[in-house]
Scaffold this motif. Structure first.
Motif, PDB file in Angstrom:
ATOM      1  N   PRO A 207      -3.723 -18.369  14.532  1.00 23.78           N
ATOM      2  CA  PRO A 207      -2.706 -19.389  14.223  1.00 23.78           C
ATOM      3  C   PRO A 207      -1.981 -19.870  15.478  1.00 23.78           C
ATOM      4  N   PRO A 208      -1.378 -21.080  15.409  1.00 23.18           N
ATOM      5  CA  PRO A 208      -0.828 -21.721  16.611  1.00 23.18           C
ATOM      6  C   PRO A 208       0.188 -20.896  17.403  1.00 23.18           C
ATOM      7  N   LEU A 209       1.155 -20.270  16.749  1.00 24.99           N
ATOM      8  CA  LEU A 209       2.159 -19.512  17.497  1.00 24.99           C
ATOM      9  C   LEU A 209       1.526 -18.329  18.215  1.00 24.99           C
ATOM     10  N   GLU A 210       0.681 -17.605  17.512  1.00 24.12           N
ATOM     11  CA  GLU A 210      -0.001 -16.468  18.122  1.00 24.12           C
ATOM     12  C   GLU A 210      -0.943 -16.925  19.228  1.00 24.12           C
ATOM     13  N   ALA A 211      -1.568 -18.093  19.041  1.00 19.38           N
ATOM     14  CA  ALA A 211      -2.457 -18.635  20.067  1.00 19.38           C
ATOM     15  C   ALA A 211      -1.694 -18.941  21.346  1.00 19.38           C
ATOM     16  N   ALA A 212      -0.522 -19.557  21.191  1.00 20.25           N
ATOM     17  CA  ALA A 212       0.290 -19.908  22.353  1.00 20.25           C
ATOM     18  C   ALA A 212       0.720 -18.668  23.112  1.00 20.25           C
ATOM     19  N   VAL A 213       1.213 -17.669  22.397  1.00 21.05           N
ATOM     20  CA  VAL A 213       1.685 -16.445  23.050  1.00 21.05           C
ATOM     21  C   VAL A 213       0.524 -15.726  23.736  1.00 21.05           C
ATOM     22  N   ALA A 214      -0.620 -15.671  23.087  1.00 21.28           N
ATOM     23  CA  ALA A 214      -1.777 -14.995  23.681  1.00 21.28           C
ATOM     24  C   ALA A 214      -2.242 -15.697  24.948  1.00 21.28           C
ATOM     25  N   ALA A 215      -2.325 -17.022  24.910  1.00 16.55           N
ATOM     26  CA  ALA A 215      -2.771 -17.770  26.085  1.00 16.55           C
ATOM     27  C   ALA A 215      -1.798 -17.586  27.246  1.00 16.55           C
ATOM     28  N   LEU A 216      -0.504 -17.663  26.970  1.00 20.08           N
ATOM     29  CA  LEU A 216       0.501 -17.487  28.019  1.00 20.08           C
ATOM     30  C   LEU A 216       0.462 -16.077  28.593  1.00 20.08           C
TER      31      LEU A 216
END
Length: 260
Positions: A207-216
């Motif tokens: 999901p988008p929020l988890e994707a953002a945190v993982a990428a960062l």
């Protein structure tokens, strides 16, 4: 889902990421995405974007080297992503620089990206809070842009990322700050654009929020690791790609993520 679990899923699925990005960023964005574990495709022709989006895991749109044909392809691709329920990301590079660029960015934002990523000045300007950007560079700090990021996330129903000396991500209700990286990273052309592409890889599998945190988190980890063995921006690129590739699920330092 934790960043380590997201990294495992990324490597396991190796999703196809459709990247409409700028001329400056194409090479490093593709290499970063590949090194991390996803599969990039740099496709921007208006004649084929609508056919390619539905077979992709995600779409990323970066307006860095903008032109009318590319803008039309971006609109078409974003609409195709919405129709096919493919998550897509917007990187509104220097959208405040000219009226044309601003108009394109706002039209794309109205097409409802799942994730919006920008530097502090870009996010503040999109939220109508002014900002002190110069060209593609931010003149504002991440802390200055937090309120704007939360406002955009709530108003546009998207996850908003602000990148800088530390990174901030929000869905309007939950917020995370990610520490790490290195001061040399802004000295490498298009690393921010490459981060957008990598975030697209994660958005294809979590999901988008988890994707953002993982990428960062992945980016910050690799930046720190690379900085320990380089002499400057040139050698950093090589070391950074190696570090993105070398880290394994379970090795990301999740303590660098602070939730609020």
């Amino acid at each position: 889902m934790t960043p380590n679990a997201a990294l495992y899923t990324l490597r396991d699925q190796s999703p196809l990421v459709h990247c409409i990005t700028n001329y400056v960023a194409m090479n490093i964005a593709a290499n970063v995405t590949l090194a991390a574990g996803a599969s990039p495709a740099m496709i921007h022709a208006i004649e084929e974007v609508a056919d390619f989006v539905p077979i992709s895991g995600s779409l990323t749109i970066n307006i860095g080297t903008l032109s009318a044909p590319w803008a039309n392809a971006m609109y078409m691709a974003a609409k195709a992503a919405n129709t096919a329920t493919v998550p897509w990301l917007l990187d509104p590079v220097a959208h405040f620089a000219t009226p044309y660029r601003s108009g394109v960015a706002r039209e794309l934002l109205n097409l409802k990206p799942a994730i919006l990523r920008g530097n502090a000045s870009e996010i503040m300007a999109l939220a109508g809070a002014g900002g002190d950007g110069k060209g593609v560079d931010s003149g504002d700090g991440v802390t200055d842009a937090k309120t704007s990021a939360i406002t955009l996330a709530r108003d546009k129903a998207c996850v908003t990322i602000v990148t800088g000396e530390q990174d901030f991500v929000t869905d309007g209700a939950r917020h995370a700050t990610i520490a790490g990286g290195d001061a040399i990273m802004p000295r490498v052309t298009a690393l921010g654009c490459a981060l957008t592409a990598l975030t697209g890889g994660y958005a294809a599998v979590v999901p988008p929020l988890e994707a953002a945190v993982a990428a960062l988190t992945h980016f910050a980890h690799a930046g720190e690791a690379a900085s320990k063995q380089v002499n400057g921006p040139g050698s950093f690129v090589v070391a950074f790609l190696d570090a993105l590739h070398a880290v394994q699920p379970g090795e990301l330092d999740e303590a660098r993520v602070s939730w609020a």
